[in-house]
Write a protein that holds these residues in place. Structure first.
Motif, PDB file in Angstrom:
ATOM      1  N   PHE A 212     -58.912 -44.306  49.992  1.00  0.00           N
ATOM      2  CA  PHE A 212     -59.685 -43.136  49.561  1.00  0.00           C
ATOM      3  C   PHE A 212     -60.579 -42.602  50.685  1.00  0.00           C
ATOM      4  CE2 PHE A 212     -58.322 -43.794  45.252  1.00  0.00           C
ATOM      5  CZ  PHE A 212     -58.422 -42.530  44.689  1.00  0.00           C
ATOM      6  N   ALA A 213     -61.211 -43.518  51.413  1.00  0.00           N
ATOM      7  CA  ALA A 213     -62.091 -43.083  52.506  1.00  0.00           C
ATOM      8  C   ALA A 213     -61.267 -42.289  53.531  1.00  0.00           C
ATOM      9  CB  ALA A 213     -62.744 -44.283  53.166  1.00  0.00           C
ATOM     10  N   ARG A 214     -60.092 -42.790  53.804  1.00  0.00           N
ATOM     11  CA  ARG A 214     -59.191 -42.180  54.778  1.00  0.00           C
ATOM     12  C   ARG A 214     -58.803 -40.753  54.393  1.00  0.00           C
ATOM     13  NH1 ARG A 214     -55.720 -46.626  54.705  1.00  0.00           N
ATOM     14  NH2 ARG A 214     -56.645 -47.866  56.370  1.00  0.00           N
ATOM     15  N   LEU A 215     -58.516 -40.533  53.094  1.00  0.00           N
ATOM     16  CA  LEU A 215     -58.064 -39.211  52.643  1.00  0.00           C
ATOM     17  C   LEU A 215     -59.039 -38.121  53.081  1.00  0.00           C
ATOM     18  CD1 LEU A 215     -56.970 -40.054  48.987  1.00  0.00           C
ATOM     19  CD2 LEU A 215     -55.459 -39.260  50.816  1.00  0.00           C
ATOM     20  N   LYS A 216     -60.308 -38.404  52.883  1.00  0.00           N
ATOM     21  CA  LYS A 216     -61.321 -37.413  53.192  1.00  0.00           C
ATOM     22  C   LYS A 216     -61.606 -37.344  54.694  1.00  0.00           C
ATOM     23  CE  LYS A 216     -64.345 -35.683  49.974  1.00  0.00           C
ATOM     24  NZ  LYS A 216     -65.051 -35.736  48.773  1.00  0.00           N
ATOM     25  N   LEU A 217     -61.751 -38.520  55.299  1.00  0.00           N
ATOM     26  CA  LEU A 217     -62.126 -38.550  56.720  1.00  0.00           C
ATOM     27  C   LEU A 217     -61.039 -37.936  57.599  1.00  0.00           C
ATOM     28  CD1 LEU A 217     -63.784 -42.083  56.792  1.00  0.00           C
ATOM     29  CD2 LEU A 217     -64.930 -39.855  57.035  1.00  0.00           C
ATOM     30  N   LYS A 218     -59.779 -38.152  57.228  1.00  0.00           N
ATOM     31  CA  LYS A 218     -58.671 -37.559  57.993  1.00  0.00           C
ATOM     32  C   LYS A 218     -58.760 -36.043  57.974  1.00  0.00           C
ATOM     33  CE  LYS A 218     -54.571 -40.511  58.043  1.00  0.00           C
ATOM     34  NZ  LYS A 218     -53.389 -40.876  57.237  1.00  0.00           N
ATOM     35  N   GLU A 219     -58.997 -35.504  56.787  1.00  0.00           N
ATOM     36  CA  GLU A 219     -59.068 -34.047  56.689  1.00  0.00           C
ATOM     37  C   GLU A 219     -60.254 -33.505  57.493  1.00  0.00           C
ATOM     38  OE1 GLU A 219     -59.397 -32.283  52.752  1.00  0.00           O
ATOM     39  OE2 GLU A 219     -59.136 -30.283  53.598  1.00  0.00           O
ATOM     40  N   LEU A 220     -61.389 -34.201  57.402  1.00  0.00           N
ATOM     41  CA  LEU A 220     -62.581 -33.715  58.105  1.00  0.00           C
ATOM     42  C   LEU A 220     -62.439 -33.840  59.623  1.00  0.00           C
ATOM     43  CD1 LEU A 220     -65.462 -34.864  55.766  1.00  0.00           C
ATOM     44  CD2 LEU A 220     -64.257 -32.682  55.875  1.00  0.00           C
ATOM     45  N   LYS A 221     -61.709 -34.868  60.050  1.00  0.00           N
ATOM     46  CA  LYS A 221     -61.461 -35.021  61.486  1.00  0.00           C
ATOM     47  C   LYS A 221     -60.595 -33.855  61.964  1.00  0.00           C
ATOM     48  CE  LYS A 221     -59.330 -38.139  64.814  1.00  0.00           C
ATOM     49  NZ  LYS A 221     -58.393 -39.265  64.968  1.00  0.00           N
ATOM     50  N   ALA A 222     -59.555 -33.522  61.184  1.00  0.00           N
ATOM     51  CA  ALA A 222     -58.661 -32.422  61.561  1.00  0.00           C
ATOM     52  C   ALA A 222     -59.409 -31.097  61.587  1.00  0.00           C
ATOM     53  CB  ALA A 222     -57.487 -32.351  60.591  1.00  0.00           C
ATOM     54  N   LEU A 223     -60.385 -30.949  60.697  1.00  0.00           N
ATOM     55  CA  LEU A 223     -61.148 -29.691  60.645  1.00  0.00           C
ATOM     56  C   LEU A 223     -62.265 -29.654  61.686  1.00  0.00           C
ATOM     57  CD1 LEU A 223     -61.489 -29.222  56.769  1.00  0.00           C
ATOM     58  CD2 LEU A 223     -60.215 -27.746  58.323  1.00  0.00           C
ATOM     59  N   LYS A 224     -62.427 -30.778  62.406  1.00  0.00           N
ATOM     60  CA  LYS A 224     -63.449 -30.875  63.465  1.00  0.00           C
ATOM     61  C   LYS A 224     -64.852 -30.503  62.954  1.00  0.00           C
ATOM     62  CE  LYS A 224     -60.542 -30.065  67.545  1.00  0.00           C
ATOM     63  NZ  LYS A 224     -59.197 -29.835  66.958  1.00  0.00           N
ATOM     64  N   VAL A 225     -65.220 -31.038  61.793  1.00  0.00           N
ATOM     65  CA  VAL A 225     -66.575 -30.758  61.301  1.00  0.00           C
ATOM     66  C   VAL A 225     -67.572 -31.572  62.134  1.00  0.00           C
ATOM     67  CG1 VAL A 225     -65.742 -30.343  58.959  1.00  0.00           C
ATOM     68  CG2 VAL A 225     -66.595 -32.610  59.565  1.00  0.00           C
ATOM     69  N   ASP A 226     -68.831 -31.153  62.133  1.00  0.00           N
ATOM     70  CA  ASP A 226     -69.837 -31.876  62.905  1.00  0.00           C
ATOM     71  C   ASP A 226     -70.383 -33.081  62.149  1.00  0.00           C
ATOM     72  OD1 ASP A 226     -69.813 -30.156  65.213  1.00  0.00           O
ATOM     73  OD2 ASP A 226     -70.742 -28.645  63.934  1.00  0.00           O
ATOM     74  N   ALA A 227     -70.379 -33.007  60.818  1.00  0.00           N
ATOM     75  CA  ALA A 227     -70.891 -34.129  60.015  1.00  0.00           C
ATOM     76  C   ALA A 227     -70.483 -33.956  58.563  1.00  0.00           C
ATOM     77  CB  ALA A 227     -72.411 -34.197  60.105  1.00  0.00           C
ATOM     78  N   MET A 228     -70.588 -35.057  57.824  1.00  0.00           N
ATOM     79  CA  MET A 228     -70.447 -34.985  56.373  1.00  0.00           C
ATOM     80  C   MET A 228     -71.840 -35.161  55.787  1.00  0.00           C
ATOM     81  SD  MET A 228     -68.747 -37.624  53.655  1.00  0.00           S
ATOM     82  CE  MET A 228     -67.015 -37.539  54.006  1.00  0.00           C
ATOM     83  N   ALA A 229     -72.189 -34.326  54.794  1.00  0.00           N
ATOM     84  CA  ALA A 229     -73.487 -34.450  54.127  1.00  0.00           C
ATOM     85  C   ALA A 229     -73.278 -34.982  52.731  1.00  0.00           C
ATOM     86  CB  ALA A 229     -74.172 -33.089  54.050  1.00  0.00           C
ATOM     87  N   LEU A 230     -74.114 -35.929  52.308  1.00  0.00           N
ATOM     88  CA  LEU A 230     -74.035 -36.443  50.952  1.00  0.00           C
ATOM     89  C   LEU A 230     -75.407 -36.923  50.504  1.00  0.00           C
ATOM     90  CD1 LEU A 230     -74.109 -39.579  51.822  1.00  0.00           C
ATOM     91  CD2 LEU A 230     -71.643 -39.464  51.797  1.00  0.00           C
TER      92      LEU A 230
END
Lengths: 317, 154
Positions: A212-230
């Protein structure tokens, strides 16, 4: 604004005290009437206690709520699990006098009574609704203009919606509004509302949790975001700790995970190390460097704009 | 556990509107809540007790929000988990968490040295003592009720 007790919950105080630090810093920065209340226990965690003994889940939460009833204050929690569990039991007891009487007949033995008369809020919608976007904007010294931030809401900030009444449960907006108010872009992405999956780590299914962690992190890596906020310690554990575990095994994502209070604190001008950012497993070095650089560029244009504004109407040819 | 509503479950077993939004249905192979629900309705649910599937519901409440009955199959999973716990067959971490909860009223104590380093004030007092008192009363009442039901049954 009515006084409120902060419900820290177990995870923040036991595992991530630096998240308590940044939360206190922003609450104090806004001069909000918060207090620590003696006597709280675990909220308790629904996926643990309710699954084993529903009556005890209701009773324990009712006892925590009765403490704010006694003190006559509202409650705000920087933990989505706590906010959701307390609100769910609160709503169930309001729907059933029979259950309420049963709970109160036990609470009476320790001098307490569940009334459920005060507001129970999660910190993010609380900032959105009670502090408000204009007041937040007024406090910002170093906004995140030019930064691309991906929000992870965390299921229990918004669901179950009948109990929390925080936001649209399937299309939430408040966290987005806050991130935009801080000047950043809220990056929209396919897996935005996907559950973090941390729960699987608590039922001996570590590999599935990583999946599950991978699903999200992979997409965010591909989108080159600067950070995840939560703004949930359980989601934070999933994306910071488990990301680190995967990076050690050679899977690189490089997505720093920033708490709502850390982002707000940074934008208010507090130092990263005072906010406890050095306690993160995934370093935010690149995020901070880009932000510094953009801020330098931004202040040059701000200066230019100030000069232009100053000259307006009094220009002498 | 709240008792299950067979009428609503029956609709669940034929619906599946939540399958397109349930994170476990979408991402975990073999996860199929309707199969569990059908067995519950048929009374042949024994095989699901402590099956890995019943612990894969993430309790994200997506199914509840999208369900036109406002029910969701989380209820069925919770029921299976409760029965599993009664037979003391839960995953190791669940047992560990439960033991800590019952013993201390919390799932972890405030980390004192780290708090000091960060300059945080001393953590507020825990309500463990009162918690233990009400747990004791709660359990005594539950046991006496169970005994009463048993005698009434005879």
């Amino acid at each position: 604004m009515k006084d409120f007790a902060i419900f820290w919950g177990c995870t923040i105080q036991a595992r991530f005290p630096f998240l308590e630090k940044s939360t206190r810093m922003v609450l104090e920065g806004f001069n909000l009437p918060y207090r620590d209340l003696d006597g709280f226990t675990c909220c308790p965690e629904k996926s643990l206690v309710n699954n084993i003994d529903r009556g005890l889940w209701v009773l324990t939460a009712a006892r925590n709520i009765s403490l704010i009833d006694k003190a006559g204050v509202d409650l705000v929690s920087p933990c989505t699990g706590c906010a959701s569990n307390l609100a769910t039991v609160n709503s169930e007891l309001h729907l059933s006098n029979k259950e309420k009487d049963k709970v109160n007949s036990i609470l009476k033995e320790v001098g307490l009574e569940f009334k459920g008369k005060n507001k129970l809020r999660h910190l993010v919608p609380f900032f959105h609704d009670e502090v408000g976007i204009p007041a937040i904007k007024n406090k910002l010294l170093k906004p995140f203009n030019g930064m691309r931030i991906a929000i992870h809401y965390g299921c229990h900030m918004i669901r179950p919606s009948h109990a929390l009444k925080n936001d649209d449960p399937l299309d939430p907006q408040k966290f987005d509004n806050l991130i935009r108010a801080m000047g950043a872009e809220s990056v929209q992405y396919m897996t935005k509302l996907l559950c973090c999956g941390q729960g699987l780590d608590r039922v001996d299914q570590h590999e599935n949790a990583l999946h599950f962690a991978r699903l999200k992190l992979k997409e965010l890596k591909a989108l080159k975001v600067d950070a995840m906020a939560l703004c949930c310690p359980s989601c934070y554990l999933q994306f910071d700790n488990n990301q680190n575990l995967m990076e050690k095994e050679g899977e690189k994502f490089g997505v720093p995970i920033l708490y709502f209070t850390e982002l707000l604190g940074l934008a208010m001008g507090y130092k990263p190390e005072d906010l406890g950012l050095d306690s993160h497993r995934i370093e935010a070095t690149e995020f901070l460097a880009k932000w510094e650089r953009l801020h330098g560029e931004l202040s040059r244009t701000t200066d230019l704009n100030r000069q232009l504004e100053e000259g307006f109407g009094i220009a002498q040819p | 556990m709240e008792s299950l509503n067979p009428k609503l479950l029956e609709v669940c077993s034929r619906c599946g509107a939540c399958y397109h939004i349930c994170p476990a249905c979408l991402n975990l192979e073999g996860y199929d809540p309707r199969a569990v629900i059908k067995d519950i309705l048929a009374g042949t649910y024994e095989k699901w007790l402590n099956h890995k599937s019943i612990w894969q519901c993430l309790e994200c409440h997506h199914c509840l929000e999208i369900c036109f009955q406002h029910y969701g199959f989380e209820n069925a999973m919770t029921a299976m988990r409760t029965l599993t716990a009664k037979k003391r067959m839960t995953p190791v971490q669940v047992k560990r968490g439960w033991d800590m909860f019952i013993k201390t009223g919390r799932l972890g104590e405030p980390a004192a040295p780290a708090r000091k380093k960060l300059g945080l004030p001393e953590a507020a007092k825990s309500g463990a003592e009162d918690f233990k008192k009400i747990v004791k009363i709660y359990q005594e009442r539950k046991e006496s009720e169970a005994r009463r039901q048993k005698t009434d049954g005879k």
